[in-house]
Design an enzyme around this catalytic site. Structure first.
Site, short mmCIF file in Angstrom:
data_model
loop_
_atom_site.label_atom_id
_atom_site.label_comp_id
_atom_site.label_asym_id
_atom_site.label_seq_id
_atom_site.Cartn_x
_atom_site.Cartn_y
_atom_site.Cartn_z
N GLY A 173 41.97 42.49 34.47
CA GLY A 173 41.31 42.76 35.74
C GLY A 173 40.27 43.86 35.63
N THR A 174 40.56 44.90 34.87
CA THR A 174 39.63 46.02 34.77
C THR A 174 38.30 45.56 34.19
OG1 THR A 174 41.49 47.53 34.44
CG2 THR A 174 39.32 48.33 33.79
N HIS B 107 48.84 39.47 33.79
CA HIS B 107 50.14 40.17 33.76
C HIS B 107 50.69 40.49 35.14
CE1 HIS B 107 49.18 44.61 34.31
NE2 HIS B 107 47.96 44.17 34.05
N THR C 279 35.15 36.96 20.32
CA THR C 279 35.96 35.81 19.90
C THR C 279 37.01 35.49 20.96
OG1 THR C 279 35.60 36.37 17.60
CG2 THR C 279 37.49 34.94 18.08
N CYS D 146 49.33 59.20 38.26
CA CYS D 146 50.22 60.31 37.96
C CYS D 146 49.61 61.04 36.77
CB CYS D 146 51.57 59.70 37.58
SG CYS D 146 52.77 60.86 36.99
C1 LIG Z 1 43.96 45.61 42.43
C2 LIG Z 1 43.93 45.78 40.94
N1 LIG Z 1 42.76 45.65 40.28
C3 LIG Z 1 42.68 45.78 38.96
C4 LIG Z 1 43.78 46.07 38.19
C5 LIG Z 1 43.63 46.21 36.71
O1 LIG Z 1 44.01 45.02 36.05
P1 LIG Z 1 44.33 45.05 34.48
O2 LIG Z 1 45.60 45.81 34.33
O3 LIG Z 1 44.48 43.61 34.10
O4 LIG Z 1 43.17 45.69 33.81
C6 LIG Z 1 45.03 46.24 38.82
C7 LIG Z 1 46.23 46.62 38.03
O5 LIG Z 1 46.93 47.54 38.37
C8 LIG Z 1 45.10 46.09 40.24
O6 LIG Z 1 46.25 46.23 40.90
#
Ligand SMILES: Cc1ncc(COP(=O)(O)O)c(C=O)c1O
Length: 389
Positions: free
Chosen positions: A68-69, A205, A241, A331
């Site tokens: 997600g990041t 995940h 890749t 934290c």
């Molecule tokens: C709303 C939201 N965006 C993005 C992320 C980040 O995703 P990833 O852990 O796959 O990088 C999270 C994970 O905590 C999330 O809750």
């Protein structure tokens, strides 16, 4: 052990693990032309089709990422650079004050390093975006806006955001809208085509897939400036890749979560209702925050503010009883930082460090709620005494 931290990460689904193991036995690079390469490519493309079908997207709209990041960073920086490159006046990036740091920090970085103007729109007391503030921003600055980025569901308090309205308002001005749907996928109905969004971030995940794989759904018409340059994979937007095992495990997990969603929404909703009723009855010092109405929040998240109780104390006492939850916010060195989300909702700095997030998911049962409630009242009492000392 009682694991109630599904919003942080979820137990791997056996079907996702099996798919990962099977695919990981293959050797080929999915970009290679020989038989092994074609077999690896076939796994990636099957995963792409299955992920797209589960989320109302076209297979070509799936850009695999490391989670997600990365998907948020790619969308926010990529849209910004693309749009400002085409029109130097478009320097405003509109977002909300309650985004996850994966969505908030790229916007703030663009402001610090790239001359963008970051516009963090306010939310109401329950954590929901104030659409009137967006309307005002559009009325005054539509011609300078590069993109809008509004999360689908908040990871701390569970508030669902009005992404369809945001997309419709922005579309009237031709402004692309990105949404971080990491917490929404598999928990509420997500249909990319129907959403009107330009891009959407998801992470495996959070729905029983492996850590380190996710995707950006990117509308076919949309163009992004890439962050990584190299082999030109993924529409030349995300070189690197490909990971066939990660992709198929992610697709299997998302598919399962989406297939079970309606039933899970009802099941988790009932668990949540029961938990909230018990908290209301047994722990009068705790406030349940976020939107109250079913359908306005994620089914599996219960967010508490316990005024006067240090968040880390709550966490440590519960952990010592084998109950694993979170505060929701970051934290540092064992001390919970005040939550920017809770502060944005209008609570004090002190209240924003006195939080507890209980997040349920596909493995949660009534027994977990019972185990939590066997120790939570005492944990609250003890945490309140820590502050009083
Ligand atoms: C709303 C939201 N965006 C993005 C992320 C980040 O995703 P990833 O852990 O796959 O990088 C999270 C994970 O905590 C999330 O809750």
């Amino acid at each position: 052990m009682t694991y109630l931290d599904h919003a942080a990460t979820t137990p791997l689904r056996p079907a996702a693990r099996a798919a990962w193991l099977e695919a990981s036995a293959e050797v080929g690079n999915a970009s290679a032309l020989h038989g092994a390469g074609r077999r690896a490519r076939a796994i990636v493309e099957e995963a792409r089709e299955r992920l797209a079908a589960a989320l109302g997207a076209h297979p070509t709209e799936v850009i695999w990422t490391s989670g997600g990041t990365e998907a948020d960073n790619l969308a926010i920086k990529g849209h910004f650079w693309q749009r400002r490159g085409a029109d130097a006046a478009r320097t405003r990036v509109v977002t909300t004050s309650v985004e996850h740091h994966a969505g908030l920090d790229p916007v703030r970085w663009l402001a610090a390093a790239e001359g963008a103007t970051a516009v963090e729109l306010p939310v109401d007391r329950t954590g929901v975006l104030r659409l009137d503030a967006l309307e005002r921003e559009l009325a005054e600055h539509a011609g300078q806006i590069a993109l809008a980025s509004v999360m689908w569901a908040n990871n701390e308090v569970g508030a669902l955001q009005p992404v369809a309205q945001v997309a419709a308002l922005a579309a009237a001005h031709g402004i692309p809208v990105h949404s971080d749907a990491v917490q929404a996928v598999g928990h509420v109905a997500v249909d990319f085509a129907a959403s009107g969004l330009t891009s959407l971030a998801l992470s495996a995940h959070k729905v029983g897939g492996p850590v380190g794989v996710g995707a950006l759904l990117l509308a076919r018409r949309a163009r992004l400036t890439p962050l990584t340059h190299g082999g030109g994979q993924e529409r030349s937007v995300r070189s690197g890749t490909l990971d066939p095992a990660g992709a198929i495990a992610a697709a299997v997990a998302v598919e399962a979560a989406v297939a079970e969603r309606a039933a899970e929404e009802a099941r988790l909703g009932a668990l949540r209702d029961r938990l909230v009723a018990l908290i209301d009855a047994d722990i009068p010092q705790a406030w349940v925050s976020g939107p109250a109405a079913a359908g306005a929040h994620l089914p599996g998240i219960v967010h508490l503010i316990v005024p006067g109780a240090p968040g880390e104390a709550l966490l440590y006492v519960l952990d010592s009883h084998g109950v694993e939850v979170s505060n929701g916010s970051a934290c540092v060195a064992g001390v919970v930082q005040a939550s920017h989300v809770v502060e944005a909702m209008g609570y004090s700095h002190a209240d924003a460090s006195s939080t507890l997030r209980i997040s349920m998911g596909h493995t949660t049962t009534d027994a977990d709620v019972d185990a939590l409630m066997a120790v939570l009242p005492d944990a609250v009492d003890r945490a309140l005494r820590v502050r009083a000392r």
